[in-house]
Each structure stands twice: as structure tokens, then as C-alpha cells.
Scaffold this active site. Structure first.
Site, PDB file in Angstrom:
ATOM      1  N   ASP A  46       0.867  -1.177   0.000  1.00  0.00           N
ATOM      2  CA  ASP A  46       0.000   0.000   0.000  1.00  0.00           C
ATOM      3  C   ASP A  46       0.907   1.233   0.000  1.00  0.00           C
ATOM      4  OD1 ASP A  46      -2.394   1.595   0.531  1.00  0.00           O
ATOM      5  OD2 ASP A  46      -1.536   1.866   2.520  1.00  0.00           O
ATOM      6  N   THR A  55       0.704   4.350   1.108  1.00  0.00           N
ATOM      7  CA  THR A  55       0.904   5.104   2.349  1.00  0.00           C
ATOM      8  C   THR A  55       1.512   4.219   3.441  1.00  0.00           C
ATOM      9  OG1 THR A  55      -1.329   4.582   3.074  1.00  0.00           O
ATOM     10  CG2 THR A  55      -0.994   6.650   1.891  1.00  0.00           C
TER      11      THR A  55
END
Ligand code: ADP
Ligand code: MG
Length: 320
Positions: free
Chosen positions: A10, A12
């Protein structure tokens, strides 16, 4: 045991610092900048999203008086909706605005081309501004990615962020396989797809939206800087939320598995030799039997060898 050969990350959760900061506000109607920020921050106070904290922090830094939202609603992977001071406000990505029929005449392509995240703000479905948030790439990320790739891992980046933003980040990191604007179900689906192609998949994430994919992956890796749900769904938590930790976790797990196999050898070899001798296999040829005291010592040596060998794990070098 088969090794992990693909990693889904992911954006972030690992790759960037995960501490987004508000860098600018575009005004798209005749509402003053501080008023747009104040309304947005009043709502974002109720959200757990890292983007929300960036907005609230910026408003607090400017000393803006925040009010309490009503009818707060978090729309996963898209944004938030609530009423503030009787005004109906939406904050989120392009998809959210489209779904509510908000007209976006002028987008924020320039900010996205710099890898920034754009959150639109609409009041009564009229666009009033865009909040631009930056989340720099973590200093340790390029080296960690290089290490994973050199070990032959297939790297895939996923993000709920817009396509142009994802493209820039992927390009900066040399990631060729990525998908943007993904919702939580899609993250799960991507992990499943890779698994159905025979890959053993690790997934690294930090958000509530990553939890289903973290649970589905062969190895789920949560960032200690992220949400509790992510940590509960994952098998491994990297306390510092750093991708370098993943490279170290992999090295440590390989060394541990090696050590376990060596220990199995130590646990069995004494018995495999001792039991037949004690039973008398050598007695007809050499008159040899195992004295109980020596047998007892051998039993203890078996445990001592296992423990001494396991302690060697303290000395392995995990740094890249
Ligand atoms: P990621 O997968 O990158 O962690 P999310 O799925 O959490 O991203 O969010 C995707 C997009 O939805 C964000 O880039 C943002 O535009 C929007 N969004 C999500 N949560 C919020 C929020 N609390 N406030 C404003 N926008 C949000
Ligand atoms: Mg995330």
C-alpha cells in the site's frame, strides 16, 4: 516450505512516510481559504484517516476555531461527508465528487503530477476548494525495494489515491506494476489473483482499508504507525513502519527456519545414536552398552545444543 515471491504494498503503508502534511489549498469558489480549511478540519476531526490528521493539524496551526460535525459518514477509499454549522460538506477524491454530482471544472492535475494527494471540498455539492497534501517517500524505501527486487520478489503497489499521483510515485520508485483508485475489496482481489497464479504473497499495509487484503495474504505485514485493525489482521507488525524492516524480517525468518532445521538435527541425532547403542546393537561386536549416566548426559547435551544453536540467532546481521 515455499518462500514468498510477490509483495503487494500500500502506498501510504510503507513506501511513503505515512505522515501526510497539508502543502497548499486551491480556492475554487468565493469562500476564503481559512474558511474552507476550517470547515474541512471540523469534519476531519471525526475521521481516523492519516489524510484527516493532516487537515486538522494545519487548521490548528493556523489557530482556526473548529466546530463539531453532525451526520458524519466515512466513505471508505473515497472520503467523508458531514454537516457543519448546518452546511452539508463533502471532502474526498474525484470519485466521491462524481457520485454526488459535484462539478469539477478545474482539476488539480498539477499537484498530482508532483505525486501529491488532492482532496476536493464541496459545500452543498458546489466545489469550494481543493486541499493538497504531500507525503514524501521514506528515505529507506528505495534501498528496501532494491533489496526485495534483487531477491527476485515481484513488487506491486496499490493505492486508493488517484491515477496521476500513483503514477508519479511509482515512477520515482521504479515500480512498474501498480494500480490506483483501488477500494478495499479490490486490494483483497489483487492478493487473491496473485495467489491463484501460484504466487506466495506478502501484503504490507497500514489502513483499515488494507485489513481484508492483509488477512488474505500468505504473510500480512502491518505498519506499527498504522491503524489497530491492520495490526490485528496481519501476522507481522513492523514497529517503525519502515519497509527496511520487511527486508530484515525476511532475513530473520530465513535464518530462523535454518536454525530450526539444525535444531531438529541436534534433537534427534543423540537419540538416533544413543537409543540403538543402549539397546545393544554394538554389544555383539564391541561389547559396548550405554551407561545410564552417559545416556542422561547425552539427553542434556541434546537440549544444550539446541539452545546454544538457537542463541546464535542473536548474532545474525540483519542490516541491508
Ligand atoms: P490508500 O489506499 O492510499 O491508503 P484510501 O483508500 O484510504 O487510500 O483513500 C483513497 C482516497 O480517498 C484518498 O486519496 C483521498 O482522496 C480519499 N479519502 C479517504 N479518506 C479521506 C478522508 N478522511 N478525507 C478526505 N479524503 C479522503
Ligand atoms: Mg493506506
Amino acid at each position: 516450505m515455499e518462500k514468498i515471491d510477490a509483495i503487494v504494498i500500500d502506498k501510504t503503508g510503507t513506501l511513503t512516510e505515512g505522515k501526510p502534511k497539508l502543502v497548499s489549498i486551491s480556492i475554487l469558489a468565493d469562500l476564503p481559504e481559512n474558511e474552507v480549511l476550517r470547515l474541512a478540519a471540523s469534519i476531519e476531526r471525526a475521521s481516523e484517516h492519516p489524510l484527516a490528521s493532516a487537515v486538522v493539524k494545519a487548521a490548528e496551526e493556523r489557530g482556526l476555531p473548529l466546530s463539531s460535525p453532525t451526520n458524519f459518514q466515512a466513505i471508505t477509499g473515497k472520503g467523508v461527508a458531514a454537516s457543519v454549522e448546518g452546511r452539508e460538506v463533502l471532502i474526498g477524491n474525484l470519485q466521491l465528487m462524481r457520485e454526488h454530482g459535484v462539478d469539477i471544472v478545474r482539476g488539480s492535475g498539477a499537484a498530482q503530477k508532483q505525486g501529491k494527494t488532492v482532496m476536493y471540498v464541496a459545500v452543498y455539492k458546489q466545489l469550494v476548494g481543493a486541499l493538497v497534501v504531500g507525503d514524501p517517500i521514506k528515505a529507506s524505501t528505495p534501498a528496501a525495494l532494491a533489496a526485495l527486487k534483487s531477491e527476485g520478489l515481484h513488487v506491486v503497489m496499490l493505492t486508493g489515491d488517484s491515477r496521476p499521483t500513483a503514477e508519479v510515485i511509482a515512477q520515482q520508485l521504479g515500480i512498474t506494476e501498480y494500480e490506483a483508485e483501488v477500494l478495499p475489496e479490490r486490494k483483497l482481489e489483487i492478493v487473491r489473483d496473485l495467489q491463484s497464479k501460484g504466487r506466495r504473497v506478502a501484503m504490507a499495509g497500514d489502513g483499515i482499508n488494507d485489513a481484508p487484503a492483509l488477512a488474505q495474504a500468505d504473510v500480512g505485514i502491518a505498519m506499527g504507525t498504522g491503524t489497530d485493525v491492520a495490526m490485528e489482521s496481519a501476522g507481522i507488525t513492523l514497529l517503525k513502519g519502515d519497509l527496511g524492516g520487511l527486508v530484515r524480517a525476511r532475513k530473520l525468518s530465513e535464518a530462523t527456519m535454518r536454525n530450526i532445521r539444525q535444531n531438529l538435527f541436534f534433537a534427534f541425532i543423540y537419540n538416533a545414536l544413543g537409543v540403538p547403542i543402549a539397546a545393544g546393537v554394538l554389544y555383539p561386536f564391541f561389547g559396548l552398552l550405554l551407561q545410564p549416566t552417559i545416556a542422561a548426559a547425552a539427553m542434556s547435551f541434546s537440549s544444550v545444543s539446541v539452545i546454544a544453536n538457537a542463541l546464535r540467532l542473536r548474532n545474525i546481521k540483519l542490516d541491508m
